[in-house]
Design a protein around this motif. Structure first.
Motif, PDB file in Angstrom:
ATOM      1  N   ALA A  30     150.922  34.740  -5.086  1.00 47.16           N
ATOM      2  CA  ALA A  30     151.057  35.039  -6.510  1.00 47.16           C
ATOM      3  C   ALA A  30     152.051  34.035  -7.079  1.00 47.16           C
ATOM      4  O   ALA A  30     153.200  33.989  -6.653  1.00 47.16           O
ATOM      5  CB  ALA A  30     151.562  36.465  -6.694  1.00 47.16           C
ATOM      6  N   ALA A  31     151.600  33.233  -8.022  1.00 45.56           N
ATOM      7  CA  ALA A  31     152.462  32.164  -8.525  1.00 45.56           C
ATOM      8  C   ALA A  31     152.691  32.345 -10.023  1.00 45.56           C
ATOM      9  O   ALA A  31     152.818  33.464 -10.522  1.00 45.56           O
ATOM     10  CB  ALA A  31     151.853  30.810  -8.183  1.00 45.56           C
ATOM     11  N   GLY A  32     152.748  31.247 -10.735  1.00 43.18           N
ATOM     12  CA  GLY A  32     153.065  31.303 -12.160  1.00 43.18           C
ATOM     13  C   GLY A  32     152.089  32.137 -12.971  1.00 43.18           C
ATOM     14  O   GLY A  32     152.472  32.782 -13.946  1.00 43.18           O
ATOM     15  N   GLY A  33     150.828  32.115 -12.592  1.00 41.02           N
ATOM     16  CA  GLY A  33     149.825  32.873 -13.342  1.00 41.02           C
ATOM     17  C   GLY A  33     150.066  34.369 -13.256  1.00 41.02           C
ATOM     18  O   GLY A  33     149.968  35.085 -14.253  1.00 41.02           O
ATOM     19  N   TYR A  34     150.414  34.829 -12.061  1.00 40.09           N
ATOM     20  CA  TYR A  34     150.736  36.241 -11.896  1.00 40.09           C
ATOM     21  C   TYR A  34     152.016  36.587 -12.654  1.00 40.09           C
ATOM     22  O   TYR A  34     152.084  37.580 -13.372  1.00 40.09           O
ATOM     23  CB  TYR A  34     150.889  36.585 -10.411  1.00 40.09           C
ATOM     24  N   ARG A  35     153.017  35.734 -12.511  1.00 43.08           N
ATOM     25  CA  ARG A  35     154.290  36.001 -13.182  1.00 43.08           C
ATOM     26  C   ARG A  35     154.114  36.126 -14.693  1.00 43.08           C
ATOM     27  O   ARG A  35     154.557  37.091 -15.310  1.00 43.08           O
ATOM     28  CB  ARG A  35     155.281  34.877 -12.876  1.00 43.08           C
ATOM     29  N   ASP A  36     153.432  35.146 -15.299  1.00 43.84           N
ATOM     30  CA  ASP A  36     153.281  35.171 -16.751  1.00 43.84           C
ATOM     31  C   ASP A  36     152.340  36.283 -17.197  1.00 43.84           C
ATOM     32  O   ASP A  36     152.577  36.940 -18.209  1.00 43.84           O
ATOM     33  CB  ASP A  36     152.749  33.822 -17.249  1.00 43.84           C
ATOM     34  N   GLY A  37     151.259  36.471 -16.427  1.00 43.70           N
ATOM     35  CA  GLY A  37     150.267  37.460 -16.818  1.00 43.70           C
ATOM     36  C   GLY A  37     150.773  38.888 -16.731  1.00 43.70           C
ATOM     37  O   GLY A  37     150.219  39.785 -17.356  1.00 43.70           O
TER      38      GLY A  37
END
Lengths: 288, 288
Positions: free
Chosen positions: A213-220
């Motif tokens: 889980a990277a930036g997409g998970y964090r922002d989403g």
């Protein structure tokens, strides 16, 4: 009009604390009440408040401008307590809640032409007074939401207040506000929380998930950090509009589900263009 | 092993350009090929590449380590062109694509024990070489994905390469990779794009919507800025796992739809806890 007002803030959390910090920094006298005495001590020490009061009634007595910044679900009750103390000197009452129709109806019943809604669209993770700051509303949009009885001077006062916070003020009706906020703000909160719960289910099946889980998970999922009462209160007070937006979101996801791979490219392209169109028109503060 | 390698980068976009920038900054000789000659000129001028080559075959001939960084859907074709030029000196071939099972099967058929997948989980809006940088992968996770035939030395070389990029390397099988990435990375992309499209529908009904889209909309749709081919390629190459994650997401949203207001608080609290659990374990780089 705003100059010289004795301001009372009911509920000194992230929003109330930031309103207090901003107005105090501009030389206004700001008093506050909060159920948590430590919050009042903190806000006084920081200089956000000139003083804390012992009760909502005492706050209302000492104020000629009231800002209600309690959690959405407690605004009605806070209003009743404040109304018991407010007198003829009161010029205006504004709440900063994120939905307006239901709550505003209650507050307008208490204060009539002296009430209008005010919704500065700004927030921050960890929603307490410890995260408050005088520039929280700088460059954001502030919806000014008059009710049918709101007096002309109270609308002007609300506009002055929003601008004093550093926001761009836009006037709209309560129903319009709630419909727009459902799409632009409440649905993203709901979608973020659902994404966090879905990922948690994925994690039960695949315990090694988190590293991927990277930036997409964090922002989403960032909005899922909001206090849990917020979504509950929005569902309670703006359920019809939020459900309408949610239903459309589910329809979009269902339609995706049935796309052939060769059609996904065009779909993703439309999504990117859609995002860009809205991003091009949202307040500059949020464009980064 | 890595030291002294002649590195060839096929596809000099955001990822390929950043790999090139990083390895060049560490004194390695890096060549590149890209269908767009201007991209090669730019990468040479910036010092990311020692030189550009005229064809994939020429790149393969000049390299003993190949990094395939073409768009996911073009990796198979790029592989065939490179394989036509690669000789016995070639020590290892790695692709940086975001799904592995389908693409890796094709590449392993071309290079056998010299191939392994490598997926550094990092990105950035505006995915071209102009946004590339030597520190793009700093602190991110890099999945090392050996196939059944991958040689021990090639795994070691892949690990060394991932670490040279500044990433934390974690080894996993292709099926495991694709399942984890579907939940942690591909579903957030799909959800963000769907949210942008849903908001666009809301906007048709309510043209005044954009000002009320704030930080939640911005963050929740950020991934929709990804190049449109990415989601199409993921749907093509990782459709089974992504559909599984999507179905769970829809189930979560449908379940929310039927909640009574008094149950939403607990639901939102579970979502926040779920987010925190995963955020507590994701690479430090993404925690902010």
């Amino acid at each position: 009009m705003l100059a010289g007002c004795q301001v009372g803030i009911c509920g000194v959390g992230l929003l109330g604390g930031s309103v207090a910090a901003r107005l105090s920094s501009r030389g206004m006298t700001v008093r506050g009440w909060d159920p948590d005495p430590e919050v009042l001590d903190f806000a006084r020490e920081r200089g956000y408040l000139a003083e804390g009061t012992d009760s909502p009634e005492a706050l209302a007595q000492a104020s000629d401008l009231l800002v209600l910044a309690a959690p959405l679900g407690q605004l009605g009750e806070a209003g009743r307590l404040l109304a018991a103390g407010s007198g003829e000197a009161l010029k205006g009452v504004f709440d900063v809640g994120s939905s307006k129709v239901a709550v505003g109806r209650e507050l307008a019943a208490l204060w009539g032409d002296r009430y209008a809604g005010l919704h500065p669209l700004a927030g921050r993770e960890g929603g307490t007074v410890r995260r408050a700051s005088a520039d929280l509303f700088e460059g954001c949009l502030c919806a000014l939401v008059p009710f049918p009885d709101t007096a002309r001077e109270v609308r002007d006062l609300g506009r002055e207040l929003g601008e004093a916070l550093g926001a761009r003020v836009q006037e709209m009706g309560p129903a319009e506000h709630d419909a727009l906020a459902a799409w632009g703000s409440h649905l993203p909160l709901l979608a973020a929380s659902a994404l966090a719960l879905a990922a948690e289910e994925g994690r039960r099946e695949h315990p090694d998930l988190p590293p991927l889980a990277a930036g997409g998970y964090r922002d989403g999922t960032r909005m899922a950090e909001s206090p849990p009462w917020l979504l509950a209160d929005l569902w309670e007070t703006n359920g019809v509009e939020l459900r309408r937006a949610l239903d459309r979101y589910i329809v979009v996801l269902e339609a995706f589900r049935d796309l052939a791979p060769q059609d996904v490219w065009a779909w993703a392209e439309r999504a990117r263009e859609a995002r860009r169109r809205i991003m091009g028109e949202i307040p500059g503060r949020w464009r980064a």
